[in-house]
Design a protein around this motif. Sequence first.
Motif, PDB file in Angstrom:
ATOM      1  N   THR A 219       0.816  -1.211   0.000  1.00 10.40           N
ATOM      2  CA  THR A 219       0.000   0.000   0.000  1.00 10.40           C
ATOM      3  C   THR A 219       0.854   1.268   0.000  1.00 10.40           C
ATOM      4  OG1 THR A 219      -0.175  -0.359   2.386  1.00 10.40           O
ATOM      5  CG2 THR A 219      -2.073  -0.971   1.042  1.00 10.40           C
TER       6      THR A 219
ATOM      7  N   LYS B 149      -9.640   2.329  -6.798  1.00  9.41           N
ATOM      8  CA  LYS B 149      -9.346   2.267  -5.365  1.00  9.41           C
ATOM      9  C   LYS B 149     -10.422   1.479  -4.629  1.00  9.41           C
ATOM     10  CE  LYS B 149      -8.080   5.060  -1.354  1.00  9.41           C
ATOM     11  NZ  LYS B 149      -7.843   6.427  -0.828  1.00  9.41           N
TER      12      LYS B 149
ATOM     13  N   GLU C 272      -9.844  -1.958  -2.431  1.00  7.85           N
ATOM     14  CA  GLU C 272     -10.265  -2.138  -1.034  1.00  7.85           C
ATOM     15  C   GLU C 272     -11.179  -3.344  -0.887  1.00  7.85           C
ATOM     16  OE1 GLU C 272     -11.870   1.729  -0.361  1.00  7.85           O
ATOM     17  OE2 GLU C 272      -9.917   2.607   0.211  1.00  7.85           O
TER      18      GLU C 272
ATOM     19  N   ALA D 228      -8.986  -6.461  -1.141  1.00  7.50           N
ATOM     20  CA  ALA D 228      -8.258  -6.718   0.105  1.00  7.50           C
ATOM     21  C   ALA D 228      -9.158  -7.391   1.116  1.00  7.50           C
ATOM     22  CB  ALA D 228      -7.704  -5.405   0.665  1.00  7.50           C
ATOM     23  N   GLU D 229     -10.394  -6.938   1.197  1.00  9.35           N
ATOM     24  CA  GLU D 229     -11.347  -7.547   2.121  1.00  9.35           C
ATOM     25  C   GLU D 229     -11.657  -8.986   1.710  1.00  9.35           C
ATOM     26  OE1 GLU D 229     -13.389  -8.158   5.366  1.00  9.35           O
ATOM     27  OE2 GLU D 229     -12.236  -6.333   4.968  1.00  9.35           O
TER      28      GLU D 229
ATOM     29  N   TYR E 242      -3.721   1.189  -7.664  1.00  9.28           N
ATOM     30  CA  TYR E 242      -4.917   0.460  -7.230  1.00  9.28           C
ATOM     31  C   TYR E 242      -5.415  -0.435  -8.357  1.00  9.28           C
ATOM     32  CZ  TYR E 242      -4.883   3.779  -3.361  1.00  9.28           C
ATOM     33  OH  TYR E 242      -4.511   4.515  -2.262  1.00  9.28           O
TER      34      TYR E 242
END
Length: 341
Positions: free
Chosen positions: A171, A197, A201, A204-205, A320
């Motif tokens: 990151t 972006k 995110e 990543a989750e 991203y």
Amino acid sequence: MRYLTSPMPRRGFFAAGGAAVLTLALAACGSSDPAPSSAGQSAKSWSFVDDRKETVTAAAVPSRIVAFTGTAAALVDYGLQDKIVGVFGETKRADGSPEPQAGDLDVNKVTILGNVWGEFNIEKYAALRPDLLVTHMYDPGALWYVPDESKDKIVKLAPTVAVSVARVPMTEPIERYAALAESLGADLGAPKVTEAKARFEAAAESVRKAVADNPGIKVLAASGSPDVLYVSNPEVNTDLMYFAQLGVEIVKPDKPGDGGYYENLSWENADKYDADLILLDNRSTALQPKDLTSKPSWAKLPAVKAGQIIGWDPVPRFSYAGAAPILEGLATAIRNAEKLG
């Protein structure tokens, strides 16, 4: 990722000739030092503090940028395609198609100064009249893919920016390249950027959830060469460090070599570490699964027998847009993996 340099057999060398062109270009440039910032600078002047902690300055916002190919691709993801005039590093494959690290960069609209490690055509670089050179930094002060033997000549032709991409989670370089892009005129509020972006995110989750839903999956990141299997270290490699932060159990080599990037295992010892899933270097500089069939020790690895291998780029695109698909693929692989040990 030092193992992606000197141990790899694909080394280029500088094109001969063109010394007169280079001499004239160097003379035209005058002093190589960037102009110091001052209160009297034009409102259009530009500065950026890079990860060498150097303040890089220019009389105007750079509009002719030369960059390592993966770096150029990251800047393109932030909307700066029109400012990229040249690249260096693996860019085109033998069939003319773009290398994966080129991302959405239009490789036919830029000058390729070198397509393999060790190649950097200084004469072509000078002819581009660059305002700025941008690349990664793995070790302090080292400019990724800028050959040491010609570095002094290269840095005289334009200011340089280096962004650290080792010993920090992924990151951080993503955010640093975003900040650099913004300083160069990119709109970080553009839909393309904000959507990328949001996708990052969410991805990543999805990795966190995959780990929670299928715990205990051991992941080994490796690169194959004719004589050695390189096992990468999650305490140094930026993407692996971030995967670990998301909860992924990454195999840590116990004897990493110089710089701590990897441990090199002879093929006879390729089974040293247990792993349920292998991330295998997918670049053209490394052996691919079809190339590894001749290695009996490779075929015997539990993850190989189970078909639990996915491609991995040890030098990812630090944006991203570049990182989101990587995380999505990792999440899917972990979710579908079986515990083998």
